[in-house]
Design a protein around this motif. Structure first.
Motif, PDB file in Angstrom:
ATOM      1  N   VAL A   1       0.874  -1.177   0.000  1.00 36.14           N
ATOM      2  CA  VAL A   1       0.000   0.000   0.000  1.00 36.14           C
ATOM      3  C   VAL A   1       0.905   1.219   0.000  1.00 36.14           C
ATOM      4  O   VAL A   1       1.835   1.304   0.800  1.00 36.14           O
ATOM      5  CB  VAL A   1      -0.890   0.063   1.265  1.00 36.14           C
ATOM      6  N   GLN A   2       0.637   2.151  -0.874  1.00 36.41           N
ATOM      7  CA  GLN A   2       1.416   3.398  -0.909  1.00 36.41           C
ATOM      8  C   GLN A   2       0.441   4.549  -0.968  1.00 36.41           C
ATOM      9  O   GLN A   2      -0.621   4.451  -1.572  1.00 36.41           O
ATOM     10  CB  GLN A   2       2.282   3.469  -2.158  1.00 36.41           C
ATOM     11  N   THR A   3       0.821   5.640  -0.354  1.00 37.94           N
ATOM     12  CA  THR A   3      -0.027   6.827  -0.412  1.00 37.94           C
ATOM     13  C   THR A   3       0.808   7.986  -0.908  1.00 37.94           C
ATOM     14  O   THR A   3       1.978   8.121  -0.547  1.00 37.94           O
ATOM     15  CB  THR A   3      -0.585   7.147   0.982  1.00 37.94           C
TER      16      THR A   3
ATOM     17  N   ALA B   1      -4.315   6.734  -2.270  1.00 41.11           N
ATOM     18  CA  ALA B   1      -3.655   5.486  -1.882  1.00 41.11           C
ATOM     19  C   ALA B   1      -3.724   4.516  -3.047  1.00 41.11           C
ATOM     20  O   ALA B   1      -4.732   4.413  -3.729  1.00 41.11           O
ATOM     21  CB  ALA B   1      -4.343   4.869  -0.656  1.00 41.11           C
ATOM     22  N   ARG B   2      -2.608   3.846  -3.272  1.00 48.67           N
ATOM     23  CA  ARG B   2      -2.584   2.830  -4.323  1.00 48.67           C
ATOM     24  C   ARG B   2      -2.135   1.533  -3.694  1.00 48.67           C
ATOM     25  O   ARG B   2      -1.201   1.505  -2.888  1.00 48.67           O
ATOM     26  CB  ARG B   2      -1.613   3.240  -5.418  1.00 48.67           C
ATOM     27  N   LEU B   3      -2.813   0.445  -4.041  1.00 53.30           N
ATOM     28  CA  LEU B   3      -2.426  -0.815  -3.437  1.00 53.30           C
ATOM     29  C   LEU B   3      -2.384  -1.899  -4.511  1.00 53.30           C
ATOM     30  O   LEU B   3      -3.021  -1.783  -5.545  1.00 53.30           O
ATOM     31  CB  LEU B   3      -3.390  -1.205  -2.306  1.00 53.30           C
ATOM     32  N   THR B   4      -1.585  -2.926  -4.240  1.00 54.52           N
ATOM     33  CA  THR B   4      -1.499  -4.071  -5.154  1.00 54.52           C
ATOM     34  C   THR B   4      -1.924  -5.309  -4.389  1.00 54.52           C
ATOM     35  O   THR B   4      -1.542  -5.505  -3.229  1.00 54.52           O
ATOM     36  CB  THR B   4      -0.071  -4.260  -5.668  1.00 54.52           C
ATOM     37  N   PHE B   5      -2.711  -6.137  -5.052  1.00 53.38           N
ATOM     38  CA  PHE B   5      -3.229  -7.333  -4.382  1.00 53.38           C
ATOM     39  C   PHE B   5      -3.176  -8.521  -5.329  1.00 53.38           C
ATOM     40  O   PHE B   5      -3.117  -8.368  -6.552  1.00 53.38           O
ATOM     41  CB  PHE B   5      -4.659  -7.098  -3.874  1.00 53.38           C
TER      42      PHE B   5
END
Lengths: 108, 183
Positions: free
Chosen positions: B46-48, B67-71
């Protein structure tokens, strides 16, 4: 519009035939609905369920709507005109009125 | 029933009522069809950061924290397709609580699944499809967040419902301010 007269007034059946037609139509429509449900559950296709139901209803129409001979097996037996029950006490004008309004001329 | 038209009218109306009863029976028995889907979801990163809403180089548009997240997502939903399923709507949401409001939910990814072949999902390091931004434009008061996968089966006949299946708790970090200030 005389060509529509057989459509609107035709297809008469007697009373025993009407009872048979009514029971048969109810049984066949409900039967085609259950057959449609089972066919759809067996093949896992919703479209087949409704196609089966429509075919069942069309088959019911073919069996019930037209005046087939089994529906006319016991026609109503009307009494003959010459033997009224208590017409001796009626006046002449009333007797004429009773005899003239019977419409069994077009049910033969 | 003495006439062709009388019989036609009676049988047709009974057939329509029976059709309605058939539809109700199908709709009521659909939730009892068993299904056994498998799910596996994990969160990578998770990055903001602070960004601008419209154009990153337009200094007049407002700034917000995004916020950007990878899943990762592994799912086999093919058993959820019965005879009454039109499509499955799968979506991933981020739910969190803030002091002023109890429920905050943002949908960050969704997909429409139309047949059994598309129902085997294998996503690796997927980014969120939609932006994750808090309504007050900052993630300052957000305590903890949950990443949840929901499945919505949409039937041909009947009622659609929501089914949350997998939930992963995580925290949304605050953006790191760069040393030489040019935000």
């Amino acid at each position: 519009m005389d060509f529509l007269k057989p459509v609107f007034e035709g297809g008469r059946i007697d009373f025993a035939g009407q009872r048979l037609a009514a029971n048969l139509s109810s049984a066949m429509v409900v039967g085609s609905a259950t057959a449609a449900l089972l066919a759809g559950l067996a093949t896992e296709k919703l479209s087949l369920c409704f196609y089966t139901y429509i075919c069942g209803v069309v088959l019911t129409f073919a069996v019930v709507l037209l005046p087939w001979p089994p529906y006319n097996r016991s026609p109503v037996v009307w009494l003959s005109r010459k033997a009224p029950a208590s017409a001796d006490n009626l006046s002449k004008s009333q007797k004429t009125l009773v005899e003239d309004v019977s419409d069994d001329s077009d049910s033969e | 029933m003495y006439n062709f038209l009388q019989r036609l009218s009676g049988v047709t109306s009974f057939a329509m009522s029976t059709l309605m009863a058939l539809v109700v029976v199908i709709a009521l028995t659909t939730p009892f069809i068993p299904s056994s889907p498998t799910f596996d979801m994990s969160l990578h990163n998770v990055q903001t950061t602070t960004g601008r809403a419209m154009d990153p180089y337009d200094r007049m548009s407002r700034k917000a924290e995004y916020a950007r997240l990878t899943f990762d997502l592994d799912a086999d939903l093919s058993t959820m397709f019965n005879w009454n399923t039109k499509l499955l709507f799968a979506y991933v949401t981020v739910d969190y609580t803030t002091p002023g409001f109890e429920t905050n939910r943002a949908v960050i990814w969704d997909r429409i699944i139309k047949n059994k072949r598309q129902a085997k999902l294998k996503l690796r390091k997927h980014h969120n499809k939609y932006a994750l931004r808090n309504y007050p434009l900052t993630f300052e008061d957000v305590e903890g967040a949950n990443l949840t996968l929901h499945i919505n089966p949409v039937p041909y006949l009947g009622i659609m419902y929501d089914k949350p299946v997998v939930s992963i708790p995580f925290t949304i970090p605050r953006p790191v301010k760069p040393a030489a200030g040019s935000a």
